[in-house]
Motif scaffolding. Structure first.
Motif, PDB file in Angstrom:
ATOM      1  N   SER A  91      60.406 -63.933  27.334  1.00  0.00           N
ATOM      2  CA  SER A  91      60.415 -63.983  25.864  1.00  0.00           C
ATOM      3  C   SER A  91      59.531 -62.887  25.286  1.00  0.00           C
ATOM      4  O   SER A  91      59.909 -62.220  24.315  1.00  0.00           O
ATOM      5  N   ARG A  92      58.367 -62.702  25.871  1.00  0.00           N
ATOM      6  CA  ARG A  92      57.465 -61.643  25.398  1.00  0.00           C
ATOM      7  C   ARG A  92      58.074 -60.266  25.596  1.00  0.00           C
ATOM      8  O   ARG A  92      57.928 -59.386  24.748  1.00  0.00           O
ATOM      9  N   LEU A  93      58.736 -60.064  26.724  1.00  0.00           N
ATOM     10  CA  LEU A  93      59.400 -58.775  26.954  1.00  0.00           C
ATOM     11  C   LEU A  93      60.451 -58.520  25.885  1.00  0.00           C
ATOM     12  O   LEU A  93      60.568 -57.406  25.362  1.00  0.00           O
ATOM     13  N   HIS A  94      61.224 -59.556  25.567  1.00  0.00           N
ATOM     14  CA  HIS A  94      62.274 -59.423  24.561  1.00  0.00           C
ATOM     15  C   HIS A  94      61.675 -59.094  23.193  1.00  0.00           C
ATOM     16  O   HIS A  94      62.161 -58.210  22.480  1.00  0.00           O
ATOM     17  N   GLU A  95      60.607 -59.788  22.828  1.00  0.00           N
ATOM     18  CA  GLU A  95      59.956 -59.562  21.531  1.00  0.00           C
ATOM     19  C   GLU A  95      59.344 -58.169  21.437  1.00  0.00           C
ATOM     20  O   GLU A  95      59.475 -57.497  20.415  1.00  0.00           O
ATOM     21  N   GLU A  96      58.660 -57.729  22.477  1.00  0.00           N
ATOM     22  CA  GLU A  96      57.919 -56.470  22.427  1.00  0.00           C
ATOM     23  C   GLU A  96      58.770 -55.242  22.709  1.00  0.00           C
ATOM     24  O   GLU A  96      58.478 -54.161  22.204  1.00  0.00           O
ATOM     25  N   TYR A  97      59.823 -55.383  23.522  1.00  0.00           N
ATOM     26  CA  TYR A  97      60.577 -54.204  23.951  1.00  0.00           C
ATOM     27  C   TYR A  97      62.065 -54.280  23.632  1.00  0.00           C
ATOM     28  O   TYR A  97      62.814 -53.383  24.016  1.00  0.00           O
ATOM     29  N   GLY A  98      62.482 -55.323  22.948  1.00  0.00           N
ATOM     30  CA  GLY A  98      63.879 -55.425  22.535  1.00  0.00           C
ATOM     31  C   GLY A  98      64.855 -55.338  23.693  1.00  0.00           C
ATOM     32  O   GLY A  98      65.754 -54.505  23.693  1.00  0.00           O
ATOM     33  N   ILE A  99      64.679 -56.189  24.658  1.00  0.00           N
ATOM     34  CA  ILE A  99      65.561 -56.195  25.831  1.00  0.00           C
ATOM     35  C   ILE A  99      67.006 -56.366  25.354  1.00  0.00           C
ATOM     36  O   ILE A  99      67.333 -57.304  24.646  1.00  0.00           O
ATOM     37  N   GLU A 100      67.860 -55.430  25.721  1.00  0.00           N
ATOM     38  CA  GLU A 100      69.267 -55.476  25.319  1.00  0.00           C
ATOM     39  C   GLU A 100      70.078 -56.414  26.205  1.00  0.00           C
ATOM     40  O   GLU A 100      71.010 -57.067  25.743  1.00  0.00           O
ATOM     41  N   LYS A 101      69.714 -56.428  27.476  1.00  0.00           N
ATOM     42  CA  LYS A 101      70.468 -57.241  28.429  1.00  0.00           C
ATOM     43  C   LYS A 101      69.530 -57.624  29.570  1.00  0.00           C
ATOM     44  O   LYS A 101      68.712 -56.823  30.003  1.00  0.00           O
ATOM     45  N   LYS A 102      69.651 -58.877  30.038  1.00  0.00           N
ATOM     46  CA  LYS A 102      68.856 -59.313  31.192  1.00  0.00           C
ATOM     47  C   LYS A 102      69.700 -60.245  32.041  1.00  0.00           C
ATOM     48  O   LYS A 102      70.608 -60.911  31.549  1.00  0.00           O
ATOM     49  N   GLU A 103      69.392 -60.249  33.308  1.00  0.00           N
ATOM     50  CA  GLU A 103      70.063 -61.133  34.247  1.00  0.00           C
ATOM     51  C   GLU A 103      69.007 -61.602  35.236  1.00  0.00           C
ATOM     52  O   GLU A 103      68.271 -60.793  35.784  1.00  0.00           O
ATOM     53  N   ILE A 104      68.924 -62.914  35.436  1.00  0.00           N
ATOM     54  CA  ILE A 104      67.893 -63.493  36.293  1.00  0.00           C
ATOM     55  C   ILE A 104      68.529 -64.042  37.566  1.00  0.00           C
ATOM     56  O   ILE A 104      69.496 -64.801  37.500  1.00  0.00           O
ATOM     57  N   HIS A 105      67.962 -63.669  38.686  1.00  0.00           N
ATOM     58  CA  HIS A 105      68.381 -64.193  39.988  1.00  0.00           C
ATOM     59  C   HIS A 105      67.157 -64.811  40.645  1.00  0.00           C
ATOM     60  O   HIS A 105      66.226 -64.103  41.024  1.00  0.00           O
ATOM     61  N   TYR A 106      67.152 -66.130  40.752  1.00  0.00           N
ATOM     62  CA  TYR A 106      66.018 -66.831  41.356  1.00  0.00           C
ATOM     63  C   TYR A 106      66.047 -66.650  42.863  1.00  0.00           C
ATOM     64  O   TYR A 106      67.103 -66.748  43.490  1.00  0.00           O
ATOM     65  N   LEU A 107      64.883 -66.388  43.445  1.00  0.00           N
ATOM     66  CA  LEU A 107      64.762 -66.246  44.892  1.00  0.00           C
ATOM     67  C   LEU A 107      64.430 -67.617  45.456  1.00  0.00           C
ATOM     68  O   LEU A 107      63.362 -68.167  45.203  1.00  0.00           O
TER      69      LEU A 107
END
Length: 146
Positions: free
Chosen positions: A117-133
């Protein structure tokens, strides 16, 4: 790279603290040759000796590879932020529509969500994909058995 060098690398990949006398006994390579080879490797091929951790035993139960795409003008700032973040274990620049893949380590999913959430707020993440290990099937195994 000759066979003796590959044997030394293999032993060091299994246990980087193994004594050269022990490696010499196992391989039949003279200690002096191992010592000289190790000196050469440390100046060229070996970039870092480190410890591999069991994160779950340390209380960090959430690990993920997060793919990130950000606008070009935020790219440098995001890279610096990730590099300084204590929860980021590894960062890789990648291609095919993404800027980075980041290995993150957190105590729980909530902590990871807050981080993202902080990354999105501070850097305007356009796209993200999460892969849990979920589980390490093979970790740092390249050249262990040359």
């Amino acid at each position: 790279m000759n066979t003796k060098t590959l044997q030394l690398i293999g032993h060091l990949r299994v246990n980087s603290r193994e004594k050269l006398t022990s490696i010499s006994k196992k391989t039949g390579i003279p200690i002096s040759t191992l010592f000289d080879t190790l000196k050469e490797l440390q100046g060229s091929f070996i970039t870092k000796s480190t410890v591999l951790l069991d994160y779950e035993r340390l209380g960090f139960h959430t690990r993920a590879h997060v793919f990130l795409k950000v606008a070009q003008d935020n790219l440098e700032g995001l890279g610096k932020h990730l590099d300084c973040n204590k929860n980021v274990n590894s960062i890789y620049k990648i291609n095919n529509g993404w800027n980075f893949v980041v290995e993150t380590i957190h105590k729980n999913n909530r902590e990871l969500d807050t981080f993202l959430s902080r990354l999105h707020e501070e850097y305007g993440i356009e796209k993200k994909e999460i892969h849990y290990l979920i589980e390490d099937v093979k970790r740092e195994g390249f050249l262990i058995n040359p």
